[in-house]
Design a protein around this motif. Structure first.
Motif, mmCIF file in Angstrom:
data_model
loop_
_atom_site.group_PDB
_atom_site.id
_atom_site.type_symbol
_atom_site.label_atom_id
_atom_site.label_comp_id
_atom_site.label_asym_id
_atom_site.label_seq_id
_atom_site.Cartn_x
_atom_site.Cartn_y
_atom_site.Cartn_z
ATOM 1 N N ASP A 192 -11.189 -0.281 -0.212
ATOM 2 C CA ASP A 192 -11.860 -0.218 1.094
ATOM 3 C C ASP A 192 -11.273 0.873 1.996
ATOM 4 O O ASP A 192 -11.867 1.224 3.016
ATOM 5 C CB ASP A 192 -11.786 -1.572 1.811
ATOM 6 C CG ASP A 192 -10.356 -2.037 2.058
ATOM 7 O OD1 ASP A 192 -9.432 -1.528 1.383
ATOM 8 O OD2 ASP A 192 -10.155 -2.903 2.923
ATOM 9 N N LYS A 193 -10.132 1.442 1.622
ATOM 10 C CA LYS A 193 -9.541 2.515 2.426
ATOM 11 C C LYS A 193 -10.273 3.845 2.231
ATOM 12 O O LYS A 193 -10.103 4.768 3.030
ATOM 13 C CB LYS A 193 -8.052 2.679 2.094
ATOM 14 C CG LYS A 193 -7.206 1.500 2.556
ATOM 15 C CD LYS A 193 -5.736 1.738 2.259
ATOM 16 C CE LYS A 193 -4.893 0.575 2.755
ATOM 17 N NZ LYS A 193 -4.876 0.496 4.231
ATOM 18 N N GLY A 194 -11.062 3.950 1.191
ATOM 19 C CA GLY A 194 -11.885 5.132 1.008
ATOM 20 C C GLY A 194 -11.262 6.195 0.117
ATOM 21 O O GLY A 194 -10.041 6.300 -0.017
ATOM 22 N N LEU A 195 -12.146 6.991 -0.496
ATOM 23 C CA LEU A 195 -11.700 8.009 -1.445
ATOM 24 C C LEU A 195 -10.846 9.086 -0.808
ATOM 25 O O LEU A 195 -9.940 9.626 -1.454
ATOM 26 C CB LEU A 195 -12.916 8.645 -2.128
ATOM 27 C CG LEU A 195 -13.581 7.799 -3.221
ATOM 28 C CD1 LEU A 195 -14.937 8.375 -3.592
ATOM 29 C CD2 LEU A 195 -12.684 7.716 -4.455
ATOM 30 N N GLU A 196 -11.100 9.403 0.460
ATOM 31 C CA GLU A 196 -10.301 10.446 1.107
ATOM 32 C C GLU A 196 -8.863 9.990 1.277
ATOM 33 O O GLU A 196 -7.914 10.764 1.119
ATOM 34 C CB GLU A 196 -10.922 10.821 2.452
ATOM 35 C CG GLU A 196 -10.319 12.065 3.095
ATOM 36 C CD GLU A 196 -10.537 13.323 2.266
ATOM 37 O OE1 GLU A 196 -9.795 14.306 2.483
ATOM 38 O OE2 GLU A 196 -11.422 13.330 1.387
ATOM 39 N N TRP A 197 -8.671 8.725 1.599
ATOM 40 C CA TRP A 197 -7.315 8.145 1.704
ATOM 41 C C TRP A 197 -6.609 8.265 0.357
ATOM 42 O O TRP A 197 -5.438 8.644 0.280
ATOM 43 C CB TRP A 197 -7.428 6.684 2.115
ATOM 44 C CG TRP A 197 -6.123 5.942 2.172
ATOM 45 C CD1 TRP A 197 -5.257 5.855 3.223
ATOM 46 C CD2 TRP A 197 -5.539 5.148 1.108
ATOM 47 N NE1 TRP A 197 -4.174 5.066 2.886
ATOM 48 C CE2 TRP A 197 -4.314 4.623 1.615
ATOM 49 C CE3 TRP A 197 -5.931 4.829 -0.177
ATOM 50 C CZ2 TRP A 197 -3.488 3.806 0.839
ATOM 51 C CZ3 TRP A 197 -5.101 4.011 -0.956
ATOM 52 C CH2 TRP A 197 -3.894 3.515 -0.435
ATOM 53 N N ALA A 216 0.826 -1.210 0.000
ATOM 54 C CA ALA A 216 0.000 0.000 0.000
ATOM 55 C C ALA A 216 0.852 1.249 0.000
ATOM 56 O O ALA A 216 1.756 1.388 0.810
ATOM 57 C CB ALA A 216 -0.907 0.004 1.233
ATOM 58 N N PRO A 217 0.582 2.168 -0.908
ATOM 59 C CA PRO A 217 1.283 3.457 -0.861
ATOM 60 C C PRO A 217 0.794 4.249 0.320
ATOM 61 O O PRO A 217 -0.364 4.158 0.717
ATOM 62 C CB PRO A 217 0.895 4.113 -2.181
ATOM 63 C CG PRO A 217 -0.404 3.498 -2.545
ATOM 64 C CD PRO A 217 -0.387 2.105 -1.990
ATOM 65 N N PHE A 237 -5.386 1.787 -5.937
ATOM 66 C CA PHE A 237 -6.559 2.057 -5.105
ATOM 67 C C PHE A 237 -7.808 1.357 -5.629
ATOM 68 O O PHE A 237 -8.550 0.735 -4.857
ATOM 69 C CB PHE A 237 -6.809 3.570 -5.024
ATOM 70 C CG PHE A 237 -8.076 3.930 -4.301
ATOM 71 C CD1 PHE A 237 -8.211 3.694 -2.936
ATOM 72 C CD2 PHE A 237 -9.150 4.486 -4.982
ATOM 73 C CE1 PHE A 237 -9.390 4.012 -2.262
ATOM 74 C CE2 PHE A 237 -10.327 4.811 -4.325
ATOM 75 C CZ PHE A 237 -10.446 4.571 -2.965
ATOM 76 N N PHE A 238 -8.053 1.442 -6.935
ATOM 77 C CA PHE A 238 -9.301 0.933 -7.479
ATOM 78 C C PHE A 238 -9.304 -0.577 -7.696
ATOM 79 O O PHE A 238 -10.317 -1.130 -8.119
ATOM 80 C CB PHE A 238 -9.633 1.651 -8.792
ATOM 81 C CG PHE A 238 -9.905 3.121 -8.605
ATOM 82 C CD1 PHE A 238 -11.086 3.554 -8.029
ATOM 83 C CD2 PHE A 238 -8.956 4.071 -8.981
ATOM 84 C CE1 PHE A 238 -11.334 4.909 -7.844
ATOM 85 C CE2 PHE A 238 -9.196 5.421 -8.804
ATOM 86 C CZ PHE A 238 -10.390 5.843 -8.226
ATOM 87 N N ASP A 239 -8.185 -1.245 -7.403
ATOM 88 C CA ASP A 239 -8.209 -2.709 -7.479
ATOM 89 C C ASP A 239 -7.873 -3.379 -6.143
ATOM 90 O O ASP A 239 -8.482 -4.374 -5.775
ATOM 91 C CB ASP A 239 -7.294 -3.227 -8.589
ATOM 92 C CG ASP A 239 -5.853 -2.778 -8.447
ATOM 93 O OD1 ASP A 239 -5.560 -1.945 -7.568
ATOM 94 O OD2 ASP A 239 -4.997 -3.254 -9.229
ATOM 95 N N ARG A 240 -6.943 -2.820 -5.365
ATOM 96 C CA ARG A 240 -6.522 -3.499 -4.128
ATOM 97 C C ARG A 240 -6.961 -2.798 -2.845
ATOM 98 O O ARG A 240 -7.241 -3.459 -1.849
ATOM 99 C CB ARG A 240 -4.998 -3.622 -4.099
ATOM 100 C CG ARG A 240 -4.395 -4.449 -5.210
ATOM 101 C CD ARG A 240 -2.881 -4.516 -5.046
ATOM 102 N NE ARG A 240 -2.233 -5.108 -6.208
ATOM 103 C CZ ARG A 240 -0.911 -5.146 -6.374
ATOM 104 N NH1 ARG A 240 -0.117 -4.612 -5.449
ATOM 105 N NH2 ARG A 240 -0.384 -5.699 -7.452
ATOM 106 N N PHE A 241 -6.999 -1.470 -2.855
ATOM 107 C CA PHE A 241 -7.170 -0.736 -1.598
ATOM 108 C C PHE A 241 -8.417 0.148 -1.577
ATOM 109 O O PHE A 241 -8.462 1.151 -0.890
ATOM 110 C CB PHE A 241 -5.920 0.119 -1.321
ATOM 111 C CG PHE A 241 -4.651 -0.680 -1.293
ATOM 112 C CD1 PHE A 241 -4.430 -1.612 -0.304
ATOM 113 C CD2 PHE A 241 -3.689 -0.516 -2.280
ATOM 114 C CE1 PHE A 241 -3.263 -2.367 -0.279
ATOM 115 C CE2 PHE A 241 -2.517 -1.260 -2.267
ATOM 116 C CZ PHE A 241 -2.315 -2.191 -1.263
#
Length: 370
Positions: A158-163, A85-86, A152-156
């Motif tokens: 669930d962390k949310g757009l703000e992240w 994760a970045p 973000f759009f494939d792995r992460f």
């Protein structure tokens, strides 16, 4: 005696008055110095993008206008310890980058600019030339890009757009925020998720002959796993029948028409730019002209920025003034491909041909892979 006492009191009073004036002046000077320092720290300043050690291309500071930008967010471990994760840059990182800029005579403020969602995303494809495209784009003073692949759009997701937004570099009005994650193109959920963020997002797809792309993909995996089975054993379901195994990701990614069908359910064709990975090598300035036009940018990146490296076999950026030598993509790029039996490559070409023709029709471009 009385007069002596009077003189003493007068002299003492004068001395005390001078001391008071002195300390008052010191306090006033300190106050103004503090105010001036605070003003300078908060005033908008111009900054060049700091070249990070993990990037593959030099930035041509002598060939482009100065940027009013900030260093890109690094790729770090997240709080859970995952290396995938970045992470948003830490305060220590920002402080370090600020000190580096100051040491180069560039005053910066890490609160200048705004973090925005990307207006454009390089969504694919793996081993097509996405890293080269991103680095060529970063020459442009109006492009700000996240250096790593955020996934973000494939792995992460669930962390949310703000992240996700907080990962992005700060931009000024008129600058474009970008990121690139080649796996988005083959991720079923990615189109709907990106549209949820912004259905007006511009999408760039770098495509390459699917046969050579598959071999390049295999070569990269083989370098990390020397015990990998042969290319032909992975590409073919059965050597006697010669049927292609589409469950192997190296083969499946090259079915561009299939993946594009999924994207066209959410975005019109006008939101896509299809960049030829081959022409990005043979005519980088020409392809970059198309990309800059698509993004609504002035054509800043041109043929004066490139030279062809015969050893590497692809274009590199010319060295900036004062640099000892130019740098190209890293050692991981331009690896020699293993020898693949010609009959296996021919079977793959025959397999891909109808998908390629369908992709030509859908994209409105003939990439000449047949």
């Amino acid at each position: 005696m009385g007069c002596s006492g009077c003189r003493f009191r007068v002299n003492f009073g004068k001395a005390l008055s001078k001391v008071s004036v002195f300390f008052t002046m010191v306090l006033i000077f300190t106050y103004f110095f503090y105010c001036l320092t605070g003003f300078c720290d908060s005033a908008p300043r111009a900054a060049y993008r700091q070249q990070t050690s993990d990037l593959d291309y030099d930035i041509l500071d002598d060939l482009r206008p100065p940027r009013r930008l900030f260093p890109d967010a690094p790729f770090q471990r997240n709080r859970t310890g995952s290396a995938d994760a970045p992470a948003e840059p830490s305060q220590n990182t920002l402080d370090s980058e600020k000190e580096t800029a100051k040491s180069n005579g560039i005053p910066v403020s890490n609160t200048f600019g705004t973090k925005r969602f990307p207006q454009a995303i390089i969504i694919g494809v793996k081993k097509g030339g996405t890293r080269a495209l991103l680095e060529f784009l970063r020459i442009h003073p109006d492009v700000r890009a996240f250096g790593a692949e955020p996934h973000f759009f494939d792995r992460f997701y669930d962390k949310g757009l703000e992240w996700y937004r907080n990962l992005m570099p700060r931009t000024l009005d008129g600058q474009i925020t970008m990121e690139k994650t080649p796996s988005y193109f083959v991720t079923k959920e990615a189109p709907s998720r990106i549209c949820t963020m912004n259905c007006q997002t511009k999408l760039i797809v770098v495509v390459r002959d699917p046969v050579t792309r598959a071999v390049s993909d295999y070569t990269q995996t083989l370098s990390k796993n020397p015990g990998l089975p042969s290319f032909q054993s992975l590409a073919l379901k059965n050597s006697s029948t010669g049927l292609i195994d589409t469950t192997w990701s190296a083969v499946r990614i090259g079915l561009y028409a299939k993946h594009l069908e999924n994207w066209l359910q959410y975005f019109p064709l006008s939101h896509f730019l299809f960049v030829s990975g081959e022409r990005l090598v043979s005519d980088p300035a020409g392809e970059m002209g198309r990309v800059q036009d698509f993004l609504g940018l002035k054509r800043v990146v041109s043929d004066k920025h490139f030279y062809f490296n015969q050893t590497k076999g692809f274009p590199c950026l010319k060295k900036p003034e004062g640099s000892s030598r130019p740098r190209c993509l890293g050692k991981s790029k331009g690896r020699p491909h293993p020898q693949i039996p010609s009959e296996v490559l021919q079977r793959l070409r025959d397999f891909y041909r109808p998908f390629n023709h369908r992709f030509y029709q859908m994209s409105g471009q003939d990439f000449g892979w047949d």
